[in-house]
Scaffold this motif. Structure first.
Motif, short mmCIF file in Angstrom:
data_model
loop_
_atom_site.label_atom_id
_atom_site.label_comp_id
_atom_site.label_asym_id
_atom_site.label_seq_id
_atom_site.Cartn_x
_atom_site.Cartn_y
_atom_site.Cartn_z
N ARG A 104 0.83 -1.21 0.00
CA ARG A 104 0.00 0.00 0.00
C ARG A 104 0.87 1.27 0.00
O ARG A 104 0.67 2.18 -0.79
N ARG A 105 1.86 1.30 0.89
CA ARG A 105 2.62 2.53 1.06
C ARG A 105 3.50 2.84 -0.13
O ARG A 105 3.58 3.98 -0.57
N SER A 106 4.12 1.79 -0.67
CA SER A 106 5.01 2.05 -1.80
C SER A 106 4.20 2.46 -3.02
O SER A 106 4.67 3.13 -3.92
N MET A 107 2.96 2.06 -3.03
CA MET A 107 2.08 2.32 -4.15
C MET A 107 1.56 3.77 -4.11
O MET A 107 1.33 4.39 -5.13
N GLY A 108 1.38 4.24 -2.94
CA GLY A 108 0.82 5.60 -2.79
C GLY A 108 -0.68 5.57 -2.70
O GLY A 108 -1.34 4.63 -3.16
N ARG A 109 -1.19 6.59 -2.10
CA ARG A 109 -2.60 6.62 -1.76
C ARG A 109 -3.52 6.51 -2.98
O ARG A 109 -4.43 5.68 -3.02
N ASP A 110 -3.26 7.35 -3.99
CA ASP A 110 -4.18 7.38 -5.13
C ASP A 110 -4.21 6.06 -5.88
O ASP A 110 -5.26 5.55 -6.24
#
Length: 1032
Positions: A104-110
């Motif tokens: 999730r975090r490496s992907m980013g929120r959007d």
RNA sequence: GGUCGAUUAGCUCAGUGGUAGAGCACUGCAUUGACAUUGCAGGGGUCACUAGUUCGAACCUAGUAUCGACCACCA
């Protein structure tokens, strides 16, 4: 002619599709019709149908179909809940399982949120299709999802309005923190479980080696222990939090510690040269009778301590980070500890921000996982000898305590270092990890203010709980309600509509923050523009913090939106009006708010019902969201055990509908177990319990079962046998219809009950109306079990067992007029039975409707029987009662004296009056047929040695002297006479009681007199018969 | 500790003041007939216990025992 059997698989989905395509589920929006709305409890988008849903939605569907047939304008509002944590968890797990190194975090929120939407489109919402399998007649065209744009609009408006009124606020509070999901959760999402734990006892040495005389007394004031101490004894289940202690508290009345109140003691852990001293204070919270009576106060990690610390102005030192690891940030311990020391000694003032920044975790524990830290702290204290053996006269060893040998016989008893103890521990209901109280900034709703009118609405009866005793539970919760923490540190959900910017731009000092709460980003920007002189740019929390709210390169004020999302229940709480188009004043809103009923299980009274009440009343001008709250039971397995995967007793509703083979059932139950080691046990239990899997019982059988068991109790124990029984009931109805078709019953033609000739037809029509009236009344009163059993009883016991049999001689007879009438009545009564059963068994009844005549409409659109008048022919009723009674009596006697089933016997009636004579003439054929007689005549006297029974005034004589043994027959009569005698004696005694005759209602007395006379008449006749026989 | 509830047939449960019920299970009989996923007939209950209120209690009241759920909890 319909098929030989009803095959649910062949029809259910086909019929459902036809209904849906024809718009049958749409509200009529007929302005003259009374509106009737039910809001579905929106299932989680991740959910799949379980038995609880099946019951919940069966009940709602019964209500909706019933009210629709009664002509109301019905909207059953469907939809789903975005279920913040649950959904985020599912997608995160999927990401982890897909093998990629994207999280999730490496992907980013959007990007992550995009992924969740993708998942939702592909795999979310299977439950809605499963509801369709159940037959749910929801208004699907108006399906809502709590995260849809229009829902978001409502959410933001509610938030902004509450914010502007001061009913939503942001504050630093101790909240339940889930270290797994790294978010705050509400106290409702915390599950307290009893687990095996330990209580450690430590000595907190007094500062400067001071001593005092410690005295313990028993109840009579006798001294039981007196010694000189240089410490205060502290017990804790969480030693790692000692590092954040701000004080030690004792009760003001506790004489034992009076000498040392106000002095300092030392936390016996951490580097020796920097041991912190904390004050000994008084507070009402410590219980002098529990433990040592002294409590360490760790305001940042315990809810009770938090209150004490707030009252006493004790600093609260946060020790952990959001993952539940000991903090590793900030300055080295030594420096911080010195500051803390000065604060403890009152030599330095403190402010919240400063305290929050202080990391009081000694260097050697920094970065440790919290339970590792606990072990380390205990080990370190023990190594120093500060934990062992504290004298306490009240302490008694409990089983399982590891009491060192020298402790046993010492007087007074010595508390061991570690007591084994059951302790209540909080767990996250989703994550299953231990919840950590954490001091964080969160958004809160002032629930107390909102609860007041919501409590009043139930008190005044504007909203009623059914069964009504649930209002106690509601009051209990609402009257003690705490601020509702609505912010979640998640990504999937409604983002909090608050933007932050610098508090002023006067001289480049951007230290303070100000917030702009607005329903949209655009409006937030407008508000901000009015506030700042320069230009403004929206950015992220990160950049805003890094650049201190001002981009010097571009000369822009930086503004960022709150990163948190709202508790899912915040949007669910708006469900009754947000789904109807609010804040627009739509037709839907005007028509369907307030709803008629809310149907739910008790476990979400607090989560959902209470919130809807509070928010509905607040935003809909004081009007409650629903008039009735029907609280139904929880479905358990047939032995009353909670259905759980690891028990292997979960019954999937779809399996009962479609059927499942044993192997498939086992496979389904053993895969994906949380405790895979239980699989063999689950398999064994399943094979034993269901060696053949489940038959395909169909949705109707499942629904009828749930309805029949939906009593006002708390639990339903669902047994598959019962489902099979109601499947058989469907078969019965099906075959009755086949019978009617074979006998050319007239379907699709209405009849005029008033002009019927045959008493048997008048009777069945009367019975039908009685049945539908009973069903209506029961449904209106939410007594679904009574409704179901009234319909069941009529269909099986009255219609099939009696009317169909009674009609046979007529249908096979020569009287064309009688046959005609009976064919019409048979068809019509069956059709009305379909109507009456339709709310419970929509599929089979619709198929029967469809296949018995050329139809231009659906059964579900028919008018509920009884709506256009009623019919009750008492005379026909009495007549048929007599017929039924006569047949039953003869059958019973035949069976008693072992007349072979196939044998036909001659019967005569002795002492019959004219009315009976008339009835015999009218029903001779059918009585002879059903009682298997070869003669039924009136007679003046009975032949000797015959077998007799009594119906009303007449003696029924079976002329079968040669078939029976006189002695046995006398014995049979004696037995009956004995029974009668007992009952007669009872009645005589009661009627002989003057008080009874004087005080009981007249009709009760009359009734009992009548009953007595009847019994006496029967007894007299039977006695005569017995004497005659005995004389032979 | 607070709140709510349960105790009725072998089992699972309905039944809120006036003749103790259902489904399943059990026993006997019945199979060319709408239906064996059936029909007919039957057996089976000190309504947990005690005391009270009442003409009358499974039902109302008080208490006892056993079991359960939810909420809050002692460091």
């Amino acid at each position: 002619m319909i098929d030989q059997r009803f095959d649910p698989k062949a029809h259910e989905q086909r019929i459902y599709q036809r209904w849906e395509e024809s718009g049958c589920f749409r509200p009529s929006m007929d302005t003259s019709a009374e509106p009737y709305a039910i809001m579905i409890p929106p299932p989680n988008v991740t959910g799949s149908l379980h038995m609880g849903h099946a019951l919940n939605n069966t009940v709602q569907d019964i209500l909706c179909r019933f009210e629709r047939m009664r002509g109301k304008n019905v909207r059953w509002q469907p939809g789903m809940d975005h279920a913040g944590i649950a959904t985020q968890m599912v997608v995160e797990r999927q990401l982890a399982a897909s093998g990629g190194n994207q999280d999730r975090r490496s992907m980013g929120r959007d990007t992550f949120i995009e992924k969740v939407w993708e998942w939702k489109e592909e795999s979310g919402g299977t439950i809605l299709n499963q509801l369709k399998r159940l037959g749910a007649s929801c208004d699907w065209e108006n399906t809502k999802f709590t995260l849809d744009e229009d829902m978001n609009k409502a959410v933001n408006k509610v938030f902004v309005d509450l914010y502007n009124e001061g009913l939503i606020y942001r504050a630093k509070r101790l909240v339940n923190w889930d270290p797994h999901f790294q978010t705050a959760i509400s106290n409702l999402e915390v599950e307290n479980k009893e687990v095996d734990g330990h209580m450690w006892h430590f000595k907190y040495p007094l500062a400067g080696g001071e001593t005092y005389t410690y005295v313990e007394k028993d109840e009579d004031g006798n001294v039981t222990l007196e010694e000189t101490r240089d410490y205060i004894s502290i017990a804790t289940t969480r030693p790692e939090t000692m590092l954040g202690d701000g004080a030690v508290a004792v009760h003001p009345s506790d004489e034992r510690y009076a000498p040392i109140v106000g002095k300092l003691c030392e936390i016996p852990v951490g580097p020796k040269e920097h041991r912190r001293l904390i004050p000994i204070i008084t507070d009402e919270y410590p219980d002098p009778d529990f433990g040592s009576g002294a409590v360490k106060i760790t305001g940042a990690h315990d809810f009770n301590d938090y209150q004490v610390a707030k009252r006493g102005g004790i600093p609260m030192y946060a020790l952990m980070d959001e993952k539940g690891f000991m903090r590793a940030d900030g300055e080295a311990y030594a420096a911080v500890a010195e500051v803390a020391q000065r604060i403890a000694e009152g030599k330095e003032d403190f402010d919240e921000a400063k305290i929050a920044a202080m990391n009081l975790v000694p260097d050697q524990y920094r970065g440790m996982e919290r339970f590792e830290a606990r072990k380390a702290v205990v080990a370190d204290i023990t190594a120093e000898g500060n934990g062992v053996m504290i004298a306490d006269s009240k302490w008694k060893p409990e089983e399982g305590d590891e009491v060192p040998a020298q402790g046993r016989d010492d007087t007074p008893p010595m508390i061991p270092l570690v007591e084994n103890k059951k302790i209540m521990q909080p767990f996250g209901d989703r994550s299953g990890v231990v919840i950590e109280p954490m001091l964080t900034d969160q958004w809160f709703v002032d629930a107390e203010t909102l609860a007041k009118p919501a409590i009043e609405a139930v008190r005044s009866g504007a909203t009623k709980f059914v069964p009504e005793n649930w209002d106690r539970t509601y009051y209990n919760w609402m009257e003690n309600i705490e601020p509702w923490c609505i912010s979640r540190q998640l990504w999937w959900g409604h983002r909090i509509p608050v933007w932050y910017g610098p508090a002023n731009d006067a001289n480049g000092e951007w230290s303070a923050v100000q917030s702009f709460c607005a329903p949209t980003e655009k409006e937030a920007l407008i508000a901000a523009e009015a506030n700042y002189s320069g230009s403004i740019r929206l950015t992220t929390l990160d950049e805003a913090k890094r650049k201190n709210f001002f981009d010097t390169e571009t000369d822009e004020v930086l503004l960022y939106q709150d990163e948190d999302v709202l508790d899912t229940w915040f949007s669910s709480g708006l469900w009754p009006f947000s789904t109807q188009g609010w804040p627009e004043q739509t037709d839907g809103l005007k028509t369907f708010y307030p709803g008629a009923a809310l149907v739910t299980a008790f476990d979400i009274i607090f989560f959902w019902v209470a919130r809807m009440m509070m928010l509905g009343i607040k935003f809909m001008d004081g009007e409650v969201p629903f008039k009735d709250v029907y609280i139904h039971a929880i479905v358990r397995d047939e032995n009353g055990k909670k259905m759980s995967k690891s028990e292997g007793n979960v019954i999937d509703p779809v399996d009962l509908i479609d059927g499942i083979e044993a192997d498939a059932l086992v496979a389904k139950r053993t895969t994906g177990l949380r405790q895979p080691e239980k699989a063999p046990q689950v398999e064994k239990a399943t094979r034993k319990r269901y060696p053949n899997g489940f038959d395909a019982y169909g949705a109707d059988a499942l629904r009828f079962t749930l309805a029949a068991m939906a009593t006002k109790g708390r639990d339903i124990n669902l047994s598959v046998e019962r489902v099979a029984g109601y499947r058989n009931f469907g078969t019965k109805l099906w075959n009755a219809t086949r019978f009617a078709q074979m006998n050319e019953a007239k379907f699709g033609v209405s009849i005029a009950p008033q002009s019927l000739e045959l008493s048997v037809n008048k009777w069945i029509v009367s019975e039908l109306y009685k049945c539908t009236a009973a069903v209506s009344e029961a449904i209106e009163d939410y007594r679904f079990n009574d409704a179901a059993s009234a319909a069941y009883h009529f269909t099986w016991d009255v219609l099939c067992d009696w009317y169909l049999e009674l009609s046979k001689p007529i249908l096979n007879g020569d009287d064309a007029e009688a046959k005609n009438e009976t064919q019409a009545v048979l068809g019509w009564v069956l059709e009305q039975t379909f109507v009456a059963l339709h709310p419970f068994m929509p599929f089979i009844t619709e198929v029967l409707w469809e296949q018995t005549a050329e139809r231009s409409d659906f059964l579900m659109q028919q008018t509920w029987p009884g709506l256009n008048g009623s019919f009750d022919d008492e005379k026909a009723g009495e007549e048929l009662d007599w017929v039924l009674k006569t047949i039953s009596q003869i059958r019973s006697v035949r069976s008693d004296v072992n007349v072979p089933a196939g044998a036909k016997v001659p019967v005569s009636l002795v002492g019959a009056n004219d009315e009976t004579g008339r009835r015999v003439a009218a029903h001779r054929d059918v009585i002879m047929r059903m009682a298997r007689l070869d003669k039924l005549d009136m007679a003046d006297a009975a032949p000797a040695g015959s077998v007799k029974t009594v119906v009303d005034e007449a003696t029924v004589v079976l002329e079968i002297a040669d078939l029976i043994d006189a002695g046995e027959e006398v014995a049979r009569l004696d037995k009956q006479l004995g029974k009668l005698g007992g009952e007669i004696t009872g009645l005589e005694k009661r009627l002989g009681n003057e008080a009874f005759v004087a005080k009981a209602p007249a009709e009760v007395v009359a009734e009992q007199r009548e009953r007595l006379a009847e019994l006496q008449g029967t007894r007299d006749k039977l006695s005569v018969a017995r004497e005659q026989l005995a004389a032979l």
